[in-house]
Design an enzyme around this catalytic site. Structure first.
Site, PDB file in Angstrom:
ATOM      1  N   SER A 188       0.807  -1.217   0.000  1.00 38.01           N
ATOM      2  CA  SER A 188       0.000   0.000   0.000  1.00 38.01           C
ATOM      3  C   SER A 188       0.844   1.272   0.000  1.00 38.01           C
ATOM      4  O   SER A 188       0.506   2.245  -0.669  1.00 38.01           O
ATOM      5  CB  SER A 188      -0.938   0.009   1.211  1.00 38.01           C
ATOM      6  OG  SER A 188      -1.754  -1.130   1.226  1.00 38.01           O
ATOM      7  N   HIS A 234       0.819   4.708   4.540  1.00 38.86           N
ATOM      8  CA  HIS A 234       0.206   5.276   3.344  1.00 38.86           C
ATOM      9  C   HIS A 234       0.660   6.713   3.123  1.00 38.86           C
ATOM     10  O   HIS A 234       1.009   7.102   1.999  1.00 38.86           O
ATOM     11  CB  HIS A 234      -1.318   5.225   3.470  1.00 38.86           C
ATOM     12  CG  HIS A 234      -1.868   3.835   3.468  1.00 38.86           C
ATOM     13  ND1 HIS A 234      -3.203   3.546   3.689  1.00 38.86           N
ATOM     14  CD2 HIS A 234      -1.266   2.630   3.264  1.00 38.86           C
ATOM     15  CE1 HIS A 234      -3.401   2.245   3.615  1.00 38.86           C
ATOM     16  NE2 HIS A 234      -2.231   1.667   3.374  1.00 38.86           N
TER      17      HIS A 234
END
Length: 290
Positions: A188, A234
């Protein structure tokens, strides 16, 4: 002496056994219909057309990389294959697809800041190729497939891979600094870096980045709302990918690079600087924890 009023037709320069009354309007050589192509004025032989295509400057992307007619995003496919292969290994070791995190490879690679601080540096990169279950893998690989193809086309495979790995490092750096009690895994962080890179690409191409910004906002909202999602990973990947792509696409213009070679050098230096800064932050966090 008798002169033949109808001399024999010349033979095609590519097919000597064929007589023809046609000729290339550019080079003047006789050619049969198979060796000629219609042109705006007259007809051109295949050799002249091939010579023109070889001399024509190649179509280039925003960073000057040649654009193929049907490019194959090989690095994107390779990254997907590596992630799937690693997941298959963890599932085989754990004898479970859903509970693959109980495997030995998962334990050895998951990004655990306290273990990185003890010298297990492989976790910094290895964690970016692990996934918690098939759904986690499927969502990330779908996003990588959608984003990776276009990003690789614009940046070229070398810069694309550099931005991907730099984003991965940026996500790991944020986790090391701000989520030291967590155990993080997944692509991610690198994928969020591609979100940032695609936004920069749209800006460079003078296209609206609004849809990409909305997509980033939605994904960040999900990261905040759903438990056990690494928000800092992230955000770190997003920041690193955005800075790396910005260095490639905008920095050479800002410093007024005069040649393509200079622009490429500056772009690579920018990516290297972001990657090095991420590594410095990782090492600094590891030293502080040890």
């Amino acid at each position: 002496m008798t002169v033949n009023p109808n001399p024999p037709a010349p033979n095609c320069f590519r097919h000597p056994d064929r007589s023809t009354g046609l000729a290339c309007t550019r080079c003047g050589r006789p050619a049969c219909p198979e060796c000629l192509r219609p042109a705006a004025v007259g007809q051109h032989c295949v050799d002249c057309l091939h010579r023109d295509s070889a001399q024509a400057p190649p179509v280039r992307s925003a960073v000057g990389t040649p654009v193929q007619a049907r490019p194959t995003p090989r690095v994107t496919y390779a990254l997907i294959a590596i992630n799937v292969a690693v997941f298959a290994v963890t599932a085989a070791q754990a004898h479970s697809i859903a509970d693959n995190q109980s495997s030995r490879l998962f334990y050895d690679w998951v990004l655990a800041p306290n273990l990185v601080a003890q010298g297990q540096w492989l976790r910094v990169l290895g964690g970016g190729f692990l996934h918690f279950g098939p759904l986690h893998l499927a969502v990330n690989m779908f996003a990588l497939y959608i984003l990776g193809r276009d990003t690789e086309l614009v940046l070229g495979w070398r810069r694309y891979l550099a931005v991907y790995l730099t984003s991965l490092l940026g996500g790991a750096a944020a986790v090391m600094l701000l989520a030291q009690d967590s155990a993080t895994a997944g692509a991610s962080g690198a994928i969020y870096g591609l979100f940032g890179a695609m936004t920069v690409i749209l800006l460079r191409l003078r296209q609206s980045p609004v849809q990409m910004l909305v997509l980033i906002a939605i994904n960040l909202l999900i990261s905040v709302s759903v438990p056990h999602i690494s928000l800092w990973g992230h955000l770190g990947g997003l920041a690193a990918g955005t800075l790396a792509a910005g260095g490639i696409l905008f920095l050479p213009e800002w410093v007024k690079a005069r040649t393509r070679e200079a622009a490429w050098t500056i772009g690579w230096a920018a990516v290297a600087a972001v990657a090095l800064a991420s590594m410095v932050l990782i090492v600094a966090a590891a030293v502080a924890m040890s």
